[in-house]
Structures are given as structure tokens and as C-alpha cells.
Design an enzyme around this catalytic site. Structure first.
Site, PDB file in Angstrom:
ATOM      1  N   ASP A 231      -5.920  -5.883  10.300  1.00  0.00           N
ATOM      2  CA  ASP A 231      -5.838  -4.383   9.640  1.00  0.00           C
ATOM      3  C   ASP A 231      -4.520  -4.038   8.943  1.00  0.00           C
ATOM      4  OD1 ASP A 231      -6.511  -1.878   8.903  1.00  0.00           O
ATOM      5  OD2 ASP A 231      -6.647  -1.358  11.167  1.00  0.00           O
ATOM      6  N   HIS A 232      -4.588  -3.588   7.717  1.00  0.00           N
ATOM      7  CA  HIS A 232      -3.527  -3.634   6.749  1.00  0.00           C
ATOM      8  C   HIS A 232      -3.081  -1.984   6.630  1.00  0.00           C
ATOM      9  CE1 HIS A 232      -0.840  -3.593   2.919  1.00  0.00           C
ATOM     10  NE2 HIS A 232      -0.419  -4.444   3.704  1.00  0.00           N
TER      11      HIS A 232
END
Length: 360
Positions: A294-295
Site C-alpha cells: 500500500d503506497h
């Protein structure tokens, strides 16, 4: 459904450039959470094109009505004015520390770790705060698209509609975050009304203390947001060095964990800042995923009422870079984000020390 639709339309002044929701109607604000690839079922999920959608009247997270690369979704529809043939009545700033078409002559790593879009006309517009590298395409591309580089990992995009006058405040904040502006149009009345925005596109930034700034922004429909911005010389983590004390709350922080010098959960101050390790959407289908997939960059107070969506990670390098976050005490926002925290890194038992006094 009809009364809700009419209420949404009445909340946003006619004629103003605004965020558009998944329904295709103007909304005061929305959040799109692009899901990591391989999470969910079907080809679109495998390619990382599905998203969850949230606004004030959505009743929590909903499956996106389109794919993230479609001009019919909330993000694509909101950005459509950029790609029309006649943009002479608009002003816009597209900024990203990882721009879509980087040049060897550019060194965006010296700028803030910050990503976003300002798009407005003479009545108002919106601020899109996001975590997406190489996005959005410049206006000259004449079409909305989603970069292949942003399909694998999770991303967040917060869009808020604002009146015209509020953009002067945003200009001030951007002089702190020091963004890399890769595409802009700021002419005539827009340049006259917003000198700070003009300074930003010229590459100017704050040159004296204080090295951080918080301001109150009021949306088109009257929702109150708090913008936090820091310059590189602030020299500290956004969350443990300022935000938790400024908001007066513990924070659970989701950020990109695949970077060098990750800061551990911080319990050395009155307010704890805890790194989120795992995210889970409600319902049997979830999905759930790890922070390494998850960025996105967001944080939430465990017991309310604060939620923030921004563009900064917790690592040593970004202590020395500009960036910020946009926070609000909106029940619909907090009730959607707080349950997403499935697991976080606990405190390590460090002794607490008196906190510096901060004001919002």
C-alpha cells in the site's frame, strides 16, 4: 435516493468547478482508495484497477462504479476539465515529486515529497491530494489516463471542493511543501489574486522560520479542513514531530513501508504515533492487505475524531523534505477510515517526555 441527490446538488454552488463523485454528480468531497493488485476477484482486480469510494452520503466505503483508469469514475470525471480543448478560463497546478514525464535536467528529489492537483475557475475549484506517482497526465495529453506504474500498490486520493478565495491559503501552504510543479496554467486574474501560487510555479519557497504552517480551509459546502505543511528545514517527522501534538491525539499512520530508514512507532511523547502494518476493508470479501502493498499515506486517531490524508511517509529521509496532509473531524470520514486499521506496530516501552506545545 432523489432527496439525497437534490441535497448534494444544493450543497455545491451552481457553476463552480467541483469534485465529481462516482454518481456523476458534484460532491463536496470524496476519497478514492485504489486497491492493490491481486486483491479481489476478476481481471480488473488482478490488474490493480479496482477502488473503494467514499463521500459524505455514500454510507461508508462502496465499490467503485468504474475502474480507476476510466474517465467515468470519480477521479477521471473530476479531472476532465483539464483535458478539454478550451481551458482558457481555468487555472491549474499539477505537482508530483515523481512526475509523469521526468527530465534528466530535473531533480525533483530536492523538492517536497508531495503530490496533488489544484484546478479552479473564477467561481471555485478543488484540491486533489494524492499518493500516486506519475499522475495525472499533463493537460497537453488531452485525455485522462492512469499510469501503469501505479497499478500494483494501493493509493489514496482525497478531493475537496473549495470556493475561489480559499486558494490563496493553499498557495501559502505550497510555499512550505515546495512541490515540483510539472504542468500549470496561472494567468490574468488568477496570477493577480494568488501571488503565492505564482511564486510556487516559479520554484520559490519559504525562506525564514517558522518552517511549518497549519491553516483552516472551508469547503464549498462548509466542511472544515485543516491543512498541515512543512518545509525541509523543519527537520522532523510530520506525524510524531508535529501532527499528533497539534491535533492532541494518538495517531495510527498508514504509509509506504518499502523505503529506507523507516521510523518505528513513536511512544516517547505524550501522544503515540503507531505504524499501521495491515489494512482490512469491512465485510467477508474485504479485501485485506499489508502496508508493504500500500503506497497510500493517511492517519486516523484511534478514538476520533481526526482523519488525515496526505503525501508523506515516516522515514528519516522525509524528515528533511517538505510535505503535508489534509485533516478533518468529519464523522463520515473517521467512521470509514478507523476500522481499516487491522494491525499496527505496538509501542516499545520508551519513557514519555513532556510534549512541545502546538496549536492548530
Amino acid at each position: 435516493m432523489i432527496p439525497l441527490l437534490l441535497a448534494a446538488l444544493l450543497c455545491v454552488p451552481a457553476g463552480a468547478l467541483t469534485c465529481y463523485g462516482d454518481s456523476g454528480q458534484p460532491v463536496d468531497w470524496f476519497v478514492v482508495y485504489k486497491l492493490p493488485a491481486l486483491r479481489g476477484s476478476g481481471e480488473a482486480a488482478q490488474r490493480g484497477l479496482q477502488y473503494k469510494y467514499l463521500d459524505e452520503s455514500s454510507g461508508g466505503w462502496r465499490d467503485g462504479r468504474a475502474l480507476i483508469n476510466s474517465p467515468e469514475g470519480a477521479v477521471g470525471r473530476s479531472l476532465q476539465p483539464l483535458y478539454r480543448s478550451n481551458t482558457s478560463q481555468l487555472a491549474f497546478l499539477l505537482y508530483n515529486d515523481q512526475p509523469p514525464q521526468p527530465s534528466k535536467a530535473q531533480d525533483s528529489s530536492m523538492r517536497g515529497h508531495t503530490k496533488g492537483v489544484l484546478l479552479l475557475d473564477h467561481d471555485g475549484g478543488f484540491w486533489l491530494v494524492h499518493s500516486v506517482p506519475n499522475f495525472p497526465p499533463p493537460a497537453s495529453s488531452a485525455a485522462y489516463s492512469w499510469p501503469h506504474s501505479a497499478c500494483t500498490y494501493g493509493q489514496t486520493l482525497l478531493c475537496v471542493s473549495f470556493p475561489f478565495a480559499q486558494f490563496s491559503k493553499m498557495g501559502k501552504q505550497l510555499t512550505y511543501t515546495y512541490p515540483w510543479v510539472y504542468n500549470y496554467q496561472l494567468e490574468g486574474i488568477f496570477a493577480q489574486e494568488f501571488p503565492d501560487l505564482e511564486n510556487v510555479v516559479k520554484g520559490h519557497h519559504v525562506s525564514q522560520e517558522p518552517w511549518n504552517s497549519s491553516i483552516t480551509l472551508t469547503s464549498q459546502a462548509g466542511a472544515v479542513f485543516q491543512s498541515f505543511a512543512k518545509f525541509s528545514k523543519f527537520g522532523d517527522d510530520l506525524y510524531s514531530g508535529w501532527l499528533a501534538a497539534a491535533l492532541g491525539t494518538n495517531l495510527q499512520v498508514q504509509f509506504w513501508h518499502k523505503t529506507v530508514g523507516i521510523l518505528p512507532s513513536n511512544c516517547s511523547d505524550i501522544w503515540q504515533v503507531l505504524n499501521v502494518n495491515q489494512i482490512a476493508f469491512p465485510g467477508p470479501a474485504g479485501p485485506s492487505f499489508n502496508s508493504t502493498e500500500d503506497h497510500s499515506k493517511w492517519c486516523v486517531s484511534p478514538k476520533g475524531p481526526w482523519t488525515c490524508v496526505g503525501d508523506m511517509n515516516r522515514n528519516q529521509g522525509e524528515e528533511q523534505r517538505g510535505g503535508g496532509t489534509l485533516c478533518a473531524q468529519l464523522p463520515a470520514l473517521w467512521k470509514a477510515f478507523q476500522p481499516l486499521v487491522k494491525n499496527y506496530q505496538p509501542c516499545n516501552g520508551m519513557a514519555r517526555k513532556p510534549s512541545r506545545a502546538y496549536k492548530i
